[in-house]
Write a protein that holds these residues in place. Structure first.
Motif, PDB file in Angstrom:
ATOM      1  N   SER A  64       3.611 -26.217 -16.246  1.00 33.08           N
ATOM      2  CA  SER A  64       5.030 -26.242 -16.573  1.00 33.08           C
ATOM      3  C   SER A  64       5.250 -26.704 -18.015  1.00 33.08           C
ATOM      4  O   SER A  64       6.090 -26.151 -18.737  1.00 33.08           O
ATOM      5  CB  SER A  64       5.769 -27.170 -15.599  1.00 33.08           C
ATOM      6  N   SER A 107      13.263 -23.713 -16.822  1.00 27.72           N
ATOM      7  CA  SER A 107      12.719 -23.434 -15.501  1.00 27.72           C
ATOM      8  C   SER A 107      12.193 -22.009 -15.430  1.00 27.72           C
ATOM      9  O   SER A 107      12.636 -21.124 -16.168  1.00 27.72           O
ATOM     10  CB  SER A 107      13.763 -23.665 -14.410  1.00 27.72           C
ATOM     11  N   ARG A 198      10.896 -22.468  -7.994  1.00 33.58           N
ATOM     12  CA  ARG A 198      11.376 -22.844  -9.326  1.00 33.58           C
ATOM     13  C   ARG A 198      10.487 -23.941  -9.897  1.00 33.58           C
ATOM     14  O   ARG A 198      10.457 -25.063  -9.390  1.00 33.58           O
ATOM     15  CB  ARG A 198      12.824 -23.323  -9.256  1.00 33.58           C
ATOM     16  N   LEU A 200       9.913 -26.443 -12.836  1.00 32.55           N
ATOM     17  CA  LEU A 200      10.846 -27.083 -13.766  1.00 32.55           C
ATOM     18  C   LEU A 200      10.133 -27.941 -14.797  1.00 32.55           C
ATOM     19  O   LEU A 200       9.155 -28.631 -14.489  1.00 32.55           O
ATOM     20  CB  LEU A 200      11.832 -27.955 -12.989  1.00 32.55           C
ATOM     21  N   GLY A 367      16.850 -28.489  -8.289  1.00 29.72           N
ATOM     22  CA  GLY A 367      15.759 -28.963  -9.074  1.00 29.72           C
ATOM     23  C   GLY A 367      15.309 -30.325  -8.695  1.00 29.72           C
ATOM     24  O   GLY A 367      14.451 -30.865  -9.368  1.00 29.72           O
TER      25      GLY A 367
END
Length: 367
Positions: A64, A107, A198, A200, A367
């Motif tokens: 990420s 994201s 998702r 993040l 989130g």
């Protein structure tokens, strides 16, 4: 059995169960009500996960940071404005509670459950719901090696555990609701191509431009990292948060084609109040810490509707860190939103596509 990051015993507690208890079907109805019922925090922690979970979590959450720090021209290739930024990369497109565009996090969205026939059905029946039916947009293997493979492996593991949580919720539904069909939620979790993941990356907060303390009017809102919201789907699987000091451990890629090296993880954020907070029925906020070796599962609006309010979704938000000194601490996490197929009814006269349209139009997501 319960654990929570709050000393007030009068508040609801975050319940913890083992993966084996879920497999054996021995989680009691009372425990499920404590986790998801009307007076709950709407969250359950699952421990004793498969052996490969810890490594997958560390690798994907590190990715990420690597993804968010790619050159702008590479990130632009991953954007999909036609899908309302609910596929691929997104940053600065979402609004916070005060109407500001959220530039503090980026994201990456992808659908981790694949079934060609069901995906074709969704596109045929709902051609306008492109945020749910558009194909994934992956970083090229030469740009971010191993990303697609590791991302999907971790998401599949989370969905498998979510299906066992759903199986327990189905037992609760059968026991408490007249006419509830056994296997309803487990089938949704295991087979729906509307499930969306998702990944993040919460950027390190910008340095303060003033040496003096902010006034009360200038204080940062509690939900500055993610606005207060309720999740859309059935069950949301959450990893624990990873905090990385990007001053010490730069997420920049070398010229090597090897998979990016996992980043060193801080034991905690310098601000102990940074992270996930849940607002209970009485309006009180409670911080919930997810252990690194566990997953958390939150209830969403679809589950609340399907169970006729017996299992409840709860508002929650993410509080950013209030940092001191020269560090650049970022937060990474992964949320997997298990959601019904678009044509599945969630209440009389409303299918999941209609519910999704109503929620996504508000511009706030999880989130």
């Amino acid at each position: 059995m319960g654990s929570i990051a709050n000393a007030d015993d009068a508040r609801p507690q975050a319940v913890s169960v083992s993966l084996q208890e879920l497999k054996d079907g021995t989680v009691s109805l009372e425990t499920l009500e404590q986790a998801f019922g009307p007076a709950s925090l709407g969250i359950i922690l699952v421990r004793d996960l498969p052996e490969n979970f810890a490594q997958l979590r560390r690798e994907v959450l590190s990715l990420s940071s690597y993804l968010a720090n790619l050159p702008e021209e590479e990130l632009a290739k991953l954007e999909n404005p036609q899908a309302k930024y609910n596929v691929g990369w997104s940053c600065g497109k979402e609004t916070l509670a005060d109407g500001r565009f959220d530039t503090l996090k980026g994201s990456y969205y992808a659908n981790p459950i694949h079934d060609a026939a069901l995906e074709a059905k969704a596109r045929e029946l709902y051609p306008s719901v492109v945020e749910m039916t558009s194909p994934n947009v992956w970083p090229a293997e030469t740009v971010l090696p191993g990303f697609e493979r590791k991302f999907e492996a971790l998401c599949r593991l989370i969905v498998d555990v979510a299906a066992l949580v759903a199986r327990s919720c189905d037992r609760y539904g059968v026991a408490k609701l007249d006419g509830y069909k056994a296997g309803t939620l487990e089938e949704i979790v295991r087979s729906s191509v509307s499930t969306k993941a998702r990944l993040l990356h919460y950027f390190p907060p910008p340095a303060s431009t003033s040496a003096s303390a902010p006034s009360a009017a200038e204080e940062k809102p509690d939900d500055d990292w993610c606005a207060t919201h309720t999740d859309l789907g059935a069950l949301t699987g959450l990893t624990s948060q990873m905090f990385v000091d990007e001053t010490l451990h730069s997420p920049s890629l070398s010229s090597s084609s090897a998979d990016p090296k996992p980043l060193e993880e801080l034991p905690a954020h310098p601000d102990p109040k940074a992270g996930l907070w849940i607002r209970d029925r009485a309006g009180r906020t409670t911080q919930v810490h997810i252990p690194r070796d566990s997953l958390a599962f939150q209830t969403g609006l679809a589950l609340q509707l399907i169970t006729r309010g017996e299992l409840r979704a709860v508002p929650h938000f993410v509080r950013g860190g209030r940092e001191e000194g020269e560090g650049k601490v970022a937060r990474n996490t992964l949320a997997v939103f298990t959601q019904p197929n678009l044509w599945v009814p969630v209440e009389e006269g409303k299918d999941f596509a209609k519910l999704a349209e109503e929620v996504i139009s508000k511009g706030v997501s999880g989130g």
